[in-house]
Write a protein that holds these residues in place. Structure first.
Motif, PDB file in Angstrom:
ATOM      1  N   ASN A 186      77.166   0.066  61.680  1.00  0.00           N
ATOM      2  CA  ASN A 186      75.879  -0.378  61.141  1.00  0.00           C
ATOM      3  C   ASN A 186      74.791   0.637  61.480  1.00  0.00           C
ATOM      4  O   ASN A 186      74.701   1.112  62.619  1.00  0.00           O
ATOM      5  N   GLU A 232      83.990   3.776  56.994  1.00  0.00           N
ATOM      6  CA  GLU A 232      85.337   3.213  57.099  1.00  0.00           C
ATOM      7  C   GLU A 232      85.498   2.335  58.330  1.00  0.00           C
ATOM      8  O   GLU A 232      86.291   1.385  58.333  1.00  0.00           O
ATOM      9  N   ASN A 233      84.741   2.647  59.379  1.00  0.00           N
ATOM     10  CA  ASN A 233      84.843   1.876  60.620  1.00  0.00           C
ATOM     11  C   ASN A 233      83.713   0.859  60.768  1.00  0.00           C
ATOM     12  O   ASN A 233      83.479   0.345  61.864  1.00  0.00           O
ATOM     13  N   ARG A 234      83.028   0.591  59.664  1.00  0.00           N
ATOM     14  CA  ARG A 234      82.010  -0.460  59.585  1.00  0.00           C
ATOM     15  C   ARG A 234      80.895  -0.292  60.620  1.00  0.00           C
ATOM     16  O   ARG A 234      80.472  -1.242  61.284  1.00  0.00           O
TER      17      ARG A 234
END
Length: 358
Positions: free
Chosen positions: A43, A39-41
């Motif tokens: 990586n 959800e908070n991208r």
């Protein structure tokens, strides 16, 4: 699964502690954390870190596939054995070791709405003189969490030892205990081998790599608890990092390292940890009888103090009050243990507190 009560047992009594207790699903916790990352991208990159390099305002990691990744700050959450976290004192940790099973059984003697936090009884070793002799010196206890009449989690635990107690020794004691209790295991659904380094020095503060989790010193030195505290501290650490990197006057390098390390370990928290480490050193000095006497007094304290101790919520002042109350509640033999066996750890703790306050 949550329990209404947990209990503490020795050969003479059972004490109901009146404290709720829950079991965390590792799979569900992992899924929740991964979903939050998605959800908070966040990586992800799958590789092993071979090397960490630092420049004045930037750090980088070199992976085993040759890739180099740069950033303003490296946060190491890889656990106790990380080679990238530095110490300036000998790592004289204690060790908690446990053997546990989630098992289907024919039957068991446990109440379904209660879990057994600590069962220090050793009557199951009556026909095992070698095991009983060793257990008298370095005791282990049973931890039991029933789910239904035929499903139960059972764990034999050495609370703390130095050096670490043999895993096979712990396993043999558990086999003897289950046999004595008449618990016949149909099948083992999960098996758990747990080794937790406890206490010892904090990492050098500050340093170029930030730590969180088992390599950051946040494992409770007297209990081995860490998960709840890690979950509570992670957002605080993240906010401190964001403040440093996201403020109009963005800080990097040594200023950032100082800010994040002291955000995780302010002086007050370092003092608290010294007190908890004194608790661990005290436990290391006690045999089975001494351990029973200590916990008899400990669980007779006002719940505010023993619950606060177990959950790392007490201040240095509150820990001092706890110590005085514990001595007051203790039996004469327990007081003798404290006076004769704990004076050296006490002097060491006072010295460390004095150094931290400078």
């Amino acid at each position: 699964m949550a329990y209404n009560l947990c209990s503490y047992k020795n050969d003479h009594k059972t004490k109901y502690l009146g404290r709720p207790y829950g079991r965390v699903s590792r799979n569900m916790l992992k899924l929740k954390l991964l979903n939050s990352c998605f959800e908070n991208r966040v990586n992800f990159y799958k590789a092993k870190v071979w090397e960490v390099k630092h420049e004045e305002f930037e750090s980088s990691i070199v992976c085993d596939d040759g890739r180099k990744i740069k950033g303003s700050l490296i946060v190491d959450a890889s656990g106790f054995a990380s080679p990238f976290i530095e110490y300036d004192k000998p790592r004289n940790h204690g060790y908690q070791i446990a053997h546990g099973i989630l098992a289907e059984v024919d039957s068991h003697p446990f109440d379904l709405d209660k879990m057994v936090l600590m069962d220090w009884r050793d009557s199951h070793l009556g026909n095992e003189p070698y095991l009983r002799m060793n257990n008298a010196k370095e005791p282990t206890f049973l931890y039991a969490m029933p789910f239904d009449r035929n499903l139960v989690f059972l764990e034999e635990t050495s609370l703390v030892s130095r050096p670490v107690l043999s895993y096979m020794e712990v396993k043999r004691r558990m086999v003897a205990r289950l046999r004595h209790m008449g618990i016949k295991v149909r099948s083992v659904i999960e098996e758990e081998k747990c080794v937790i380094p406890m206490g010892g020095p904090l990492p050098r503060i500050p340093q170029n790599v930030m730590a969180i989790g088992g390599n950051s010193g946040i494992v409770h030195p007297s209990t081995g608890y860490m998960v709840a505290r890690s979950m509570a501290l992670a957002p605080i650490l993240a906010e401190t990092i964001a403040e440093g990197l996201g403020s109009p006057r963005m800080i990097r390098g040594s200023q950032l390292y100082h800010k994040v390390w002291n955000g995780l370990w302010p002086l007050e928290k370092r003092g608290v940890r010294e007190c908890y480490s004194f608790g661990m050193e005290t436990l290391l000095k006690l045999d089975l009888k001494g351990t029973r006497r200590l916990f008899d007094a400990f669980f007779d304290l006002d719940p505010k103090y023993w619950q606060g101790f177990l959950s790392s919520r007490l201040s240095v002042k509150e820990l001092a009050i706890l110590s005085l109350c514990l001595f007051g509640h203790a039996s004469n033999l327990a007081r003798l243990d404290i006076v004769t066996k704990c004076s050296v750890p006490l002097v060491k703790m006072i010295g460390n507190l004095a150094v931290e306050s400078l």
